[in-house]
Design an enzyme around this catalytic site. Structure first.
Site, PDB file in Angstrom:
ATOM      1  N   ASP A  27      12.941   8.970  31.719  1.00  0.00           N
ATOM      2  CA  ASP A  27      11.834   8.597  32.615  1.00  0.00           C
ATOM      3  C   ASP A  27      12.078   9.069  34.051  1.00  0.00           C
ATOM      4  OD1 ASP A  27       9.367   7.441  33.170  1.00  0.00           O
ATOM      5  OD2 ASP A  27      10.260   5.515  33.715  1.00  0.00           O
ATOM      6  N   ASN A  75       1.616   7.177  25.689  1.00  0.00           N
ATOM      7  CA  ASN A  75       1.491   8.272  26.656  1.00  0.00           C
ATOM      8  C   ASN A  75       0.221   9.111  26.461  1.00  0.00           C
ATOM      9  OD1 ASN A  75       5.093   8.791  26.871  1.00  0.00           O
ATOM     10  ND2 ASN A  75       3.758   7.738  28.318  1.00  0.00           N
TER      11      ASN A  75
HETATM   12  C1  IPE Z   1       8.488   5.634  28.670  1.00  0.00           C
HETATM   13  O1  IPE Z   1       8.143   6.001  29.961  1.00  0.00           O
HETATM   14  C2  IPE Z   1       8.170   6.743  27.712  1.00  0.00           C
HETATM   15  C3  IPE Z   1       8.971   7.948  27.861  1.00  0.00           C
HETATM   16  C4  IPE Z   1       9.910   8.165  28.727  1.00  0.00           C
HETATM   17  C5  IPE Z   1       8.665   8.982  26.920  1.00  0.00           C
HETATM   18  P1  IPE Z   1       6.735   5.627  30.593  1.00  0.00           P
HETATM   19  O2  IPE Z   1       6.697   6.252  31.928  1.00  0.00           O
HETATM   20  O3  IPE Z   1       5.645   5.985  29.655  1.00  0.00           O
HETATM   21  O4  IPE Z   1       6.825   4.039  30.663  1.00  0.00           O
HETATM   22  P2  IPE Z   1       6.068   3.015  31.589  1.00  0.00           P
HETATM   23  O5  IPE Z   1       4.602   3.375  31.574  1.00  0.00           O
HETATM   24  O6  IPE Z   1       6.640   3.145  32.964  1.00  0.00           O
HETATM   25  O7  IPE Z   1       6.371   1.675  30.983  1.00  0.00           O
HETATM   26  C1  IPE Z   2       8.825  10.546  31.521  1.00  0.00           C
HETATM   27  O1  IPE Z   2       8.527  10.791  32.849  1.00  0.00           O
HETATM   28  C2  IPE Z   2       8.188  11.540  30.590  1.00  0.00           C
HETATM   29  C3  IPE Z   2       7.088  11.007  29.780  1.00  0.00           C
HETATM   30  C4  IPE Z   2       6.704   9.757  29.764  1.00  0.00           C
HETATM   31  C5  IPE Z   2       6.362  11.947  28.958  1.00  0.00           C
HETATM   32  P1  IPE Z   2       7.198  10.243  33.517  1.00  0.00           P
HETATM   33  O2  IPE Z   2       6.118  11.264  33.331  1.00  0.00           O
HETATM   34  O3  IPE Z   2       6.858   8.897  33.010  1.00  0.00           O
HETATM   35  O4  IPE Z   2       7.611  10.200  35.017  1.00  0.00           O
HETATM   36  P2  IPE Z   2       7.248   9.054  36.064  1.00  0.00           P
HETATM   37  O5  IPE Z   2       7.716   7.759  35.481  1.00  0.00           O
HETATM   38  O6  IPE Z   2       5.770   9.103  36.260  1.00  0.00           O
HETATM   39  O7  IPE Z   2       8.016   9.447  37.293  1.00  0.00           O
HETATM   40 MG    MG Z   3       7.375   7.019  33.601  1.00  0.00          MG
END
Ligand code: IPE
Ligand code: IPE
Ligand code: MG
Length: 245
Positions: A27, A75
């Site tokens: 993340d 997602n």
């Molecule tokens: C969790 O991260 C999913 C992945 C890293 C693939 P998210 O960014 O989707 O989680 P939330 O929305 O902060 O809980």
């Molecule tokens: C994790 O990074 C990757 C996926 C969830 C696909 P994020 O896209 O959630 O990155 P942040 O949390 O917005 O920084």
């Molecule tokens: Mg995220």
């Protein structure tokens, strides 16, 4: 310098416990890009490179399974352009991985319902599965269109099918575990979440019952071997009681 030597360098007498199975919620890609004035996609591209480096390092220090959260069942709520960009990066990454898997000694498996992904992506996943089947050793599980609740519901449905087909043995935790995407793989001893959020976001809900959780503010694209070492050090300081004394 890395605190844990590779298997090749380390003597047998070196005291350490390297977890057999490490799970990572990758993340913080979007925030990493934003900080640099780049599009979120650039963060996902950098995150894919980080996965390559971290997987190689885990393999070198003797971890057997690395399970990473790449795309959740939630997602899909993101703007179509971002979802498309992530899927495009996965296609590109898998094409490169297919060429290198055997040389790099990294088996790739996928946890999650991949049947809804693009034909190109499904084809690449089928190719990586075929290569993985003829290899052994270190395995990276990529959670793609994965949700912990979805995984549990699917396992329950599978059990219902078996019962309807005449299964008479009672359902046990072991048997249920075997019906999950992670069937046959030990639960992760250590779960690391970079990116600063203090939650599981639907990751490995069943498997993490007694997993040691480590949260770090480092954004995933900045994550490196040193962070893995720190997490393993912290893991070694934990007292794992499993409900006992
Ligand atoms: C969790 O991260 C999913 C992945 C890293 C693939 P998210 O960014 O989707 O989680 P939330 O929305 O902060 O809980
Ligand atoms: C994790 O990074 C990757 C996926 C969830 C696909 P994020 O896209 O959630 O990155 P942040 O949390 O917005 O920084
Ligand atoms: Mg995220």
């Amino acid at each position: 310098m890395a605190l844990f030597k590779s298997k090749k360098e380390a003597g047998d007498d070196q005291p350490r416990t390297v977890p057999c199975h490490i799970a990572v919620i990758m993340d913080g890609n979007g925030r990493w890009a934003k900080k640099r004035g780049l599009p979120r996609t650039a963060g996902h591209a950098a995150g894919a490179e980080t996965f390559r480096r971290v997987a190689t390092y885990c393999r070198d220090i003797g971890v057997k399974y690395l399970t990473v959260y790449a795309f959740s069942t939630e997602n899909w709520k993101r703007p179509k352009e971002e979802v498309d960009a992530i899927m495009g990066l996965l296609e590109k990454y898998l094409l490169e991985a297919i060429e290198k898997m055997e040389r790099d000694h990294i088996r790739l498996k996928f946890f999650g319902d991949t049947s809804v992904l693009s034909p190109v992506l499904r084809e690449r996943i089928a190719e990586t599965d075929a290569i993985s089947a003829r290899m052994d050793g270190f395995q990276a599980n990529v959670c793609l269109n994965y949700g912990g609740r979805d995984e549990i519901v699917r396992a329950a449905a599978r059990w219902a099918e078996l019962a309807a087909a005449g299964e008479t043995e009672p359902l046990t935790e072991e048997r249920f575990s075997g019906l999950l995407w992670s069937g046959g793989i030990p639960d992760p001893e250590l779960l690391i979440r970079p990116g600063g959020e203090l939650r599981l976001s639907n990751f490995l809900l069943w498997q993490s019952a007694y997993t040691e959780l480590i949260f770090t503010d480092t954004l995933w694209p900045d994550f490196d071997a040193r962070e893995i070492d720190r997490a393993i050090e912290e893991f070694n300081r934990r007292d794992r009681r499993f409900g006992g004394l």
